[in-house]
Design a protein around this motif. Sequence first.
Motif, mmCIF file in Angstrom:
data_model
loop_
_atom_site.group_PDB
_atom_site.id
_atom_site.type_symbol
_atom_site.label_atom_id
_atom_site.label_comp_id
_atom_site.label_asym_id
_atom_site.label_seq_id
_atom_site.Cartn_x
_atom_site.Cartn_y
_atom_site.Cartn_z
ATOM 1 N N ARG A 46 22.560 19.329 13.822
ATOM 2 C CA ARG A 46 21.423 18.415 13.928
ATOM 3 C C ARG A 46 20.199 19.206 14.378
ATOM 4 N NH1 ARG A 46 21.005 13.045 17.929
ATOM 5 N NH2 ARG A 46 19.110 12.169 17.007
ATOM 6 N N ASP A 47 19.031 18.755 13.975
ATOM 7 C CA ASP A 47 17.769 19.352 14.403
ATOM 8 C C ASP A 47 17.750 19.410 15.939
ATOM 9 O OD1 ASP A 47 15.058 19.819 15.133
ATOM 10 O OD2 ASP A 47 14.365 18.927 13.258
ATOM 11 N N PRO A 48 17.587 20.605 16.521
ATOM 12 C CA PRO A 48 17.635 20.700 17.987
ATOM 13 C C PRO A 48 16.537 19.906 18.679
ATOM 14 C CG PRO A 48 16.806 22.741 17.035
ATOM 15 C CD PRO A 48 17.333 21.917 15.891
ATOM 16 N N ARG A 49 15.440 19.654 17.986
ATOM 17 C CA ARG A 49 14.369 18.862 18.589
ATOM 18 C C ARG A 49 14.822 17.425 18.812
ATOM 19 N NH1 ARG A 49 10.256 21.065 14.036
ATOM 20 N NH2 ARG A 49 12.103 20.414 12.855
ATOM 21 N N ASP A 50 15.556 16.884 17.864
ATOM 22 C CA ASP A 50 16.082 15.529 18.029
ATOM 23 C C ASP A 50 17.215 15.491 19.059
ATOM 24 O OD1 ASP A 50 14.420 13.980 16.415
ATOM 25 O OD2 ASP A 50 15.567 14.429 14.602
ATOM 26 N N ILE A 51 17.971 16.582 19.152
ATOM 27 C CA ILE A 51 19.015 16.649 20.182
ATOM 28 C C ILE A 51 18.385 16.602 21.568
ATOM 29 C CG2 ILE A 51 20.771 18.130 21.250
ATOM 30 C CD1 ILE A 51 21.616 19.022 18.509
ATOM 31 N N VAL A 52 17.296 17.338 21.769
ATOM 32 C CA VAL A 52 16.615 17.341 23.064
ATOM 33 C C VAL A 52 16.174 15.932 23.442
ATOM 34 C CG1 VAL A 52 14.534 18.096 24.292
ATOM 35 C CG2 VAL A 52 15.875 19.748 22.963
ATOM 36 N N VAL A 53 15.598 15.208 22.473
ATOM 37 C CA VAL A 53 15.168 13.835 22.734
ATOM 38 C C VAL A 53 16.355 12.980 23.145
ATOM 39 C CG1 VAL A 53 14.230 11.738 21.686
ATOM 40 C CG2 VAL A 53 13.177 13.950 21.191
ATOM 41 N N SER A 54 17.456 13.080 22.410
ATOM 42 C CA SER A 54 18.636 12.268 22.681
ATOM 43 C C SER A 54 19.268 12.623 24.023
ATOM 44 C CB SER A 54 19.657 12.440 21.548
ATOM 45 O OG SER A 54 20.735 11.558 21.689
ATOM 46 N N ARG B 7 17.826 13.794 26.632
ATOM 47 C CA ARG B 7 16.994 13.257 27.712
ATOM 48 C C ARG B 7 17.210 11.757 27.900
ATOM 49 N NH1 ARG B 7 11.275 16.529 26.698
ATOM 50 N NH2 ARG B 7 11.906 18.455 27.767
ATOM 51 N N LYS B 8 17.453 11.064 26.829
ATOM 52 C CA LYS B 8 17.657 9.617 26.928
ATOM 53 C C LYS B 8 18.963 9.276 27.642
ATOM 54 C CE LYS B 8 13.910 8.166 24.856
ATOM 55 N NZ LYS B 8 12.900 7.353 25.589
ATOM 56 N N VAL B 9 19.981 10.092 27.441
ATOM 57 C CA VAL B 9 21.261 9.820 28.107
ATOM 58 C C VAL B 9 21.348 10.504 29.463
ATOM 59 C CG1 VAL B 9 22.498 9.428 25.954
ATOM 60 C CG2 VAL B 9 22.423 11.736 26.915
ATOM 61 N N GLU B 10 20.299 11.242 29.801
ATOM 62 C CA GLU B 10 20.176 11.856 31.134
ATOM 63 C C GLU B 10 21.323 12.799 31.460
ATOM 64 O OE1 GLU B 10 19.644 8.564 33.808
ATOM 65 O OE2 GLU B 10 17.545 8.308 33.238
ATOM 66 N N TRP B 11 21.681 13.634 30.480
ATOM 67 C CA TRP B 11 22.643 14.695 30.765
ATOM 68 C C TRP B 11 22.024 15.674 31.760
ATOM 69 C CZ3 TRP B 11 24.962 16.585 25.452
ATOM 70 C CH2 TRP B 11 25.864 15.599 24.994
ATOM 71 N N SER B 12 22.865 16.331 32.514
ATOM 72 C CA SER B 12 22.368 17.260 33.527
ATOM 73 C C SER B 12 22.159 18.664 32.953
ATOM 74 C CB SER B 12 23.343 17.326 34.703
ATOM 75 O OG SER B 12 24.626 17.735 34.258
ATOM 76 N N ILE B 13 21.594 18.755 31.759
ATOM 77 C CA ILE B 13 21.215 20.049 31.193
ATOM 78 C C ILE B 13 19.750 19.975 30.802
ATOM 79 C CG2 ILE B 13 23.501 20.774 30.438
ATOM 80 C CD1 ILE B 13 22.858 19.819 27.647
ATOM 81 N N ASP B 14 19.021 21.038 31.100
ATOM 82 C CA ASP B 14 17.587 21.037 30.862
ATOM 83 C C ASP B 14 17.260 21.529 29.459
ATOM 84 O OD1 ASP B 14 18.014 23.763 30.995
ATOM 85 O OD2 ASP B 14 17.153 23.971 33.009
#
Length: 260
Positions: free
Chosen positions: A138-146, A148-155
């Motif tokens: 998947r496009d990493p830009r969309d992964i970053v958005v997703s 952040r929405k689920v609030e995973w503890s990875i930056d």
Amino acid sequence: MPSPNTDKTPFFIVGMGRTGSTFLYHMLEAHPRIALTNESRVFDFFYLSYQMASLSEGEEAASDVFGVDKLQGIMASPHNLVFRGALIGPMREAIRGFYEQSFPDKQWTHYGDKLPSIHAAMEYRRLEPTTKYIELLRDPRDIVVSVRKVEWSIDLASTCEMWCRIHEHAKEIGDRLQIRYEDLVRQPLDCAAKALGHLGLAMDEACKVALETNSTFSWHGTSKTPESSIGRWRGELSEADLDHIHQRCGDLMREQGYLS
């Protein structure tokens, strides 16, 4: 080394989270000839055990399994290496026994796990040369958005590093099928058919029913509709975010067609 189980074919769904892996898992798991677990970490355990046995007493090594930072050997040399060799056969049988007990009502010919460590998945091919792989991209830009929405503890930086590491390693796998998240969202049944074909299996009615009743996106997704999750980064990432992602992931994104 003991002979592999030639009557059973292992396979893995590899990639990052937030790539539609749970959605695909439900369709494939419904197939009567597939025993598929959902992030069981069983193969990670095998891989860590093998790595531990590779270290002599007091020797340390970094771990590449998520959630485990460092390994330290506890067996004296050369006994650790003897044990490592002896471990392979029983561990293979233990994994097969795990699936037999987990899926007692299925006449399965294929078994595997969703999203193990990419290293654990690749290492398993040493035991079972017929192991197959389905890579979700998947496009990493969309992964970053997703993420952040689920609030995973990875930056942001860790997300980019993980995306690059997983898919750079996946390129080393010869017998792999790559399925893009964007195609999975738009043509799920076609993607499931391709995945089954890669495993040497035909589409089964149970997989179609699983698609019709699949509610993964409603409880696991972060967008109003699956289609709206594609390209969502355009309205949600800052220029600073994009600069970082393109700097770290740009070469691989261009290679995969996500950047021109």
